[in-house]
Design an enzyme around this catalytic site. Structure first.
Site, short mmCIF file in Angstrom:
data_model
loop_
_atom_site.label_atom_id
_atom_site.label_comp_id
_atom_site.label_asym_id
_atom_site.label_seq_id
_atom_site.Cartn_x
_atom_site.Cartn_y
_atom_site.Cartn_z
N LYS A 1 11.57 60.97 -5.57
CA LYS A 1 12.57 62.25 -6.34
C LYS A 1 11.80 62.42 -7.40
O LYS A 1 11.04 63.52 -7.81
CB LYS A 1 13.83 62.03 -6.24
CG LYS A 1 14.92 61.92 -5.00
CD LYS A 1 14.61 62.87 -4.45
CE LYS A 1 16.13 63.90 -4.56
NZ LYS A 1 16.55 62.59 -3.21
N GLU B 1 20.86 68.47 -11.96
CA GLU B 1 21.92 68.06 -10.79
C GLU B 1 21.34 67.32 -10.18
O GLU B 1 20.54 66.48 -9.72
CB GLU B 1 22.11 69.24 -10.12
CG GLU B 1 21.59 69.61 -8.36
CD GLU B 1 19.54 69.70 -8.70
OE1 GLU B 1 19.65 70.04 -10.37
OE2 GLU B 1 19.29 68.73 -7.63
N SER C 1 11.08 57.46 2.48
CA SER C 1 12.09 57.77 1.51
C SER C 1 12.41 57.87 0.66
O SER C 1 11.98 57.51 -0.98
CB SER C 1 12.65 59.25 1.45
OG SER C 1 13.56 59.24 2.30
C1 LIG Z 1 17.52 63.07 -2.22
C2 LIG Z 1 17.07 62.05 -1.10
C3 LIG Z 1 16.58 61.73 0.24
C4 LIG Z 1 17.16 64.28 0.88
O1 LIG Z 1 16.29 65.03 -0.26
P1 LIG Z 1 15.14 65.74 0.58
O2 LIG Z 1 14.95 66.95 -1.09
O3 LIG Z 1 15.32 66.11 1.88
O4 LIG Z 1 14.06 64.65 0.44
C5 LIG Z 1 16.05 61.86 1.36
N1 LIG Z 1 15.97 60.07 0.79
C6 LIG Z 1 16.10 59.67 -0.30
C7 LIG Z 1 16.05 58.64 -0.25
C8 LIG Z 1 16.52 60.23 -1.56
O5 LIG Z 1 16.61 59.77 -2.71
#
Ligand SMILES: *Cc1c(COP(=O)(O)O)cnc(C)c1O
Length: 412
Positions: free
Chosen positions: A103, A125, A392
Site C-alpha cells: 500500500k 478510506e 503483498s
Molecule cells: C489491501 C491489501 C490487499 C488488497 O488490495 P489490492 O488493492 O487488491 O492489492 C492485499 N494484500 C494486502 C496485504 C493488503 O493490505
C-alpha cells in the site's frame, strides 16, 4: 489491414490505457456527481505533468528506496517448493516494506502529488487499516494534516491499526452508516473531498474508482513487476511461467502483472476471496458471481442482486472483502489475458500456516489467498516450471484474527 491495427483489435496497447475518459475498453470511466468532475480533471492534469517530470520521478525513486525500503527481495521459497514437490515457487517480498504491505508504494506517490498540487490536507478510506497506516505514515513524514475514514465495525476489528494511525498523528473518523465497513468509508471520504477539495487530496488506496485513480494507482504499483522481471531474469535466466497475486480492488495484482502483459508465455492469475462459499453474501469473488454495474465511480464487475443493490461480502481477510473489482482487471479478464481463480477461507488459512512452517514467513491473510492457489497448482507442474507469488503484505496484523478463526483465544 496493417499489423498495427490487427494488434489493436486483440488487446489495446497497454500504454494507451485507459483512454482520456478513463475507459479500459468498456470498463472504468468517471461515474461521479458533477461536483467531483472538476477536481478529478485537475488531478488528472496534475498527474500527467508530474509523471513526465524527471524531478518528480527522482524524488519518488529516492523515497521508495530510503523510506519505503525498495527494491524488495525476490525470494526462492525452497522449503515450500520441496514440500509441494512440483514447480519452483518464488515470492516477491512486498511484506518487507515499511508499514507492512504494498500500500505504501501508492500512498507515497499520491502524497508527493498532493504536495505538488499545494494541498495541505489528505484524506483516505481504509478497511483493514493497512492503507490508513501507510497514508498516516507518509503524512507524518511530510507534515500533512491527515484524516482517515473507517467503518465503525472495522475500527473495532482492527483496533491496533487505529491506534497506529493515531500515534502517527492522523485523525481516524468512525463511519456509522450501513454495514459500517469499507464501502461506507469510501462514501464518507468522497463527501469530505467534495466539500474540502481546494485544500484536500483524497488518496484512494487501490486501483479502483473514477479516473484517474485506477491508472494512477496502477502506475505507482508497477514498480513491483519492474523489479521482479529483472530479478527473475537474474535468478533463473527466464521469465516465470505464471505470476499469481491476490485481488481486492486489484492494486498489488495489476502492479505485479503489468510488466508481463506483453509476454504471452507468462500466465497471469488473480486470486479472489472465495469466502465460505460462492453464494450471495458469503464471498468476494466478483468474477465468479458478479455482474456488470457501477459502484463508487466506475463501471466494472460487482456483486449485486437483481435490483442492482450491492450484496454483502465475506472473507477471512478484510483486505479482499469488497464488492467490486478494479476496471483494468475486468478489461484483461474479458480479453482472456488475466485469469481469475478464488481460494476459500479454509484454503487461505492452511496456506498461511504452511508458509509459517516451511519458510518462517508470516504472510498476510490476503496474500495467503495467492499462496493457496500456488499450493494447488505447483504439484501439478514439472520441477523446471516457475511460479512467482506476490506476497503483498505481512501477517502480523492478522495474528489475533487467525488465532480466533482457528479456534484459539490468545490471552491479553
Ligand atoms: C489491501 C491489501 C490487499 C488488497 O488490495 P489490492 O488493492 O487488491 O492489492 C492485499 N494484500 C494486502 C496485504 C493488503 O493490505
Amino acid at each position: 489491414m496493417s499489423a498495427e491495427t490487427c494488434k489493436k483489435e486483440t488487446v489495446a496497447p497497454r500504454f494507451l490505457l485507459p483512454d482520456a475518459g478513463g475507459h479500459f475498453g468498456e470498463f472504468g470511466g468517471i461515474y461521479v456527481p458533477e461536483t467531483l468532475m472538476t477536481p478529478l480533471a485537475e488531478l488528472t492534469a496534475a498527474y500527467e505533468t508530474a509523471r513526465r517530470d524527471p524531478a518528480f520521478q527522482q524524488e519518488l525513486a529516492f523515497l521508495l528506496k530510503q523510506y519505503v525500503g525498495r527494491p524488495t527481495i525476490l525470494y526462492f521459497a525452497e522449503g515450500l517448493t520441496r514440500h509441494l514437490g512440483g514447480a519452483k515457487i518464488y515470492l516477491k517480498r512486498e511484506d518487507l516494506l515499511h508499514t507492512g504491505a504494498h500500500k505504501i508504494n501508492n500512498a507515497l506517490g499520491q502524497a508527493l502529488l498532493a504536495k505538488r498540487m499545494g494541498k495541505k490536507r489528505v484524506i483516505a478510506e481504509t478497511g483493514a487499516g493497512q492503507h490508513g497506516v501507510a497514508t498516516a505514515a507518509i503524512c507524518a513524514k511530510f507534515g500533512l494534516e491527515c484524516v482517515i475514514y473507517m467503518g465503525a465495525t472495522d475500527m473495532a476489528r482492527q483496533a491496533l491499526n487505529v491506534y497506529r494511525m493515531r500515534l502517527m498523528g492522523a485523525e481516524v473518523r468512525a463511519v456509522t452508516a450501513g454495514q459500517q465497513t469499507l464501502k461506507e468509508a469510501v462514501n464518507e471520504a468522497m463527501r469530505d473531498w467534495v466539500t474540502n477539495v481546494r485544500t484536500t487530496h483524497y488518496i484512494l488506496g487501490t486501483a479502483y474508482g473514477a479516473h484517474p485513480f485506477p491508472m494512477m494507482v496502477r502506475d505507482f504499483q508497477r514498480v513491483i513487476s519492474k523489479e521482479s522481471r529483472e530479478q527473475m531474469l537474474a535468478a533463473e535466466g527466464k521469465l516465470p511461467d505464471q505470476v499469481i497475486a491476490c485481488v481486492g480492488g486489484g492494486s498489488n495484482a495489476i502492479g505485479s502483472f503489468f510488466e508481463y502483459l506483453d509476454d504471452p508465455a507468462v500466465a497471469l492469475t488473480g486470486v479472489e476471496a472465495g469466502g465460505r462459499a460462492i453464494a450471495p453474501g458469503e464471498h468476494a469473488a466478483r468474477f465468479a458471481g458478479g455482474k456488470l454495474g457501477v459502484l463508487q465511480g466506475c463501471l466494472t464487475y460487482i456483486l449485486q442482486n437483481y435490483d442492482g443493490q450491492i450484496e454483502g461480502t465475506h472473507s477471512v481477510s478484510a483486505g479482499l472483502d469488497y464488492a467490486a473489482v478494479g476496471p483494468e482487471h475486468a478489461y484483461y479478464w474479458k480479453k482472456g489475458r488475466i485469469q481469475f481463480a478464488h481460494a476459500n477461507d479454509t484454503e487461505a488459512l492452511a496456506a498461511f500456516q504452511l508458509l509459517c512452517r516451511t519458510e518462517g514467513i508470516l504472510p498476510a491473510l490476503e496474500s495467503s489467498h495467492a499462496l493457496a492457489h500456488a499450493v494447488k497448482v505447483a504439484p501439478t507442474l514439472a520441477q523446471e516450471k516457475v511460479l512467482l507469488v506476490n506476497l503483498s503484505g505481512r501477517g502480523d496484523k492478522d495474528v489475533w484474527h487467525a488465532a480466533k478463526v482457528m479456534g484459539e483465544e490468545l490471552a491479553v
